[in-house]
Design an enzyme around this catalytic site. Structure first.
Site, PDB file in Angstrom:
ATOM      1  N   LYS A  89       0.856  -1.190   0.000  1.00  0.00           N
ATOM      2  CA  LYS A  89       0.000   0.000   0.000  1.00  0.00           C
ATOM      3  C   LYS A  89       0.893   1.241   0.000  1.00  0.00           C
ATOM      4  CE  LYS A  89      -4.325   1.208   2.310  1.00  0.00           C
ATOM      5  NZ  LYS A  89      -5.110   0.989   3.542  1.00  0.00           N
TER       6      LYS A  89
HETATM    7  O1  G3P Z   1      -7.631   2.042   5.452  1.00  0.00           O
HETATM    8  C1  G3P Z   1      -8.008   3.273   4.943  1.00  0.00           C
HETATM    9  C2  G3P Z   1      -9.411   3.702   5.269  1.00  0.00           C
HETATM   10  O2  G3P Z   1     -10.314   2.665   5.089  1.00  0.00           O
HETATM   11  C3  G3P Z   1      -9.566   4.399   6.592  1.00  0.00           C
HETATM   12  O3  G3P Z   1     -10.896   4.628   6.946  1.00  0.00           O
HETATM   13  O4  G3P Z   1     -12.607   5.315   8.601  1.00  0.00           O
HETATM   14  O5  G3P Z   1     -10.186   5.895   9.001  1.00  0.00           O
HETATM   15  O6  G3P Z   1     -11.500   7.062   7.236  1.00  0.00           O
HETATM   16  P1  G3P Z   1     -11.305   5.782   7.994  1.00  0.00           P
END
Ligand code: G3P
Length: 220
Positions: A89
């Site tokens: 990633k």
């Molecule tokens: O892994 C990246 C993403 O899914 C993070 O989500 O909820 O922290 O905005 P969030």
């Protein structure tokens, strides 16, 4: 649409795997920190555990911490060598796009993360990213419609014939999952709670209780 769980919590990954509908896992540095995992060896060990739990053929995104091209290459190679499930990633930056292009030519699969615009999605596809992660929840947090970005990228990728898979990220609710499916996302990644939220409907519970009560009446 594939279902990935967005967590580094081993219990959640185990539970999601046991549901029989899990296709992969995504993690990020914040999720690793939340589990108290730090230092290179413990981090690699944790990714190994995740890969062992999900089993063969299920992609596990492991994010580089380096921000410069050279560092990303060293780190990404180390991650990719750890297990065949690992997808490297890489953040959407100039060096990140260079690294994705390098990894693509080296046959190392990548997930371009922190994507918030259609222009960034085009760059990642041009660089040969395996997956693209547009963050819809964080766009919603800014009072814009995150799902509109998924729709826009689906249209562009289909028009241009790009191979990169659209992995809707920052997906936080059952409604987000349904919206992503309607929009044509290839993959959705979310916490286990959002996947579990898809199961429940009061009419299902009421209907099952009635079926069982009627069966008991008839059979004693
Ligand atoms: O892994 C990246 C993403 O899914 C993070 O989500 O909820 O922290 O905005 P969030």
């Amino acid at each position: 649409m594939l279902f990935f769980v967005d967590t580094a919590n081993l219990d959640d990954i185990r539970e999601a795997t046991e549901l029989g509908i899990l296709d992969g896992v995504t993690t990020n540095p914040s999720l690793m920190a939340k589990e108290g995992i730090s230092g290179e060896a413990p981090v690699l060990n944790h990714y190994q555990k995740i890969c062992d739990i999900v089993g063969p053929g299920r992609d596990v995104s492991a994010e580089v911490i380096s921000t410069d091209f050279a560092g990303m290459i060293v780190e990404g190679k180390r991650l990719a060598e750890l297990h065949e499930n690992i997808v490297v990633k890489v953040p959407m930056t100039v060096d990140g796009i260079k690294a994705i292009s390098f990894f693509s030519q080296a046959g190392i699969r990548t997930n371009c993360t922190l994507v918030f615009s259609a222009g960034q999605a085009i760059l990642a596809a041009k660089a040969g990213a395996t997956y693209l992660s547009p963050f819809i929840g964080r766009i919603d947090d800014m009072s814009w419609e995150g799902i509109d970005l998924i729709k826009e990228i689906v249209e562009i990728y289909s028009t241009q014939g790009y191979d990169t898979s659209i992995l809707a990220a920052s997906v936080r609710s059952p409604l987000h999952i349904v919206q992503c499916a309607k929009a044509g996302a290839d993959v959705v990644t979310c916490p286990l709670s959002a996947i579990k939220g898809l199961f429940y409907h009061p009419l299902t519970d009421i209907g099952l209780a009635k079926f069982l009560a009627d069966h008991k009446k008839a059979n004693g």
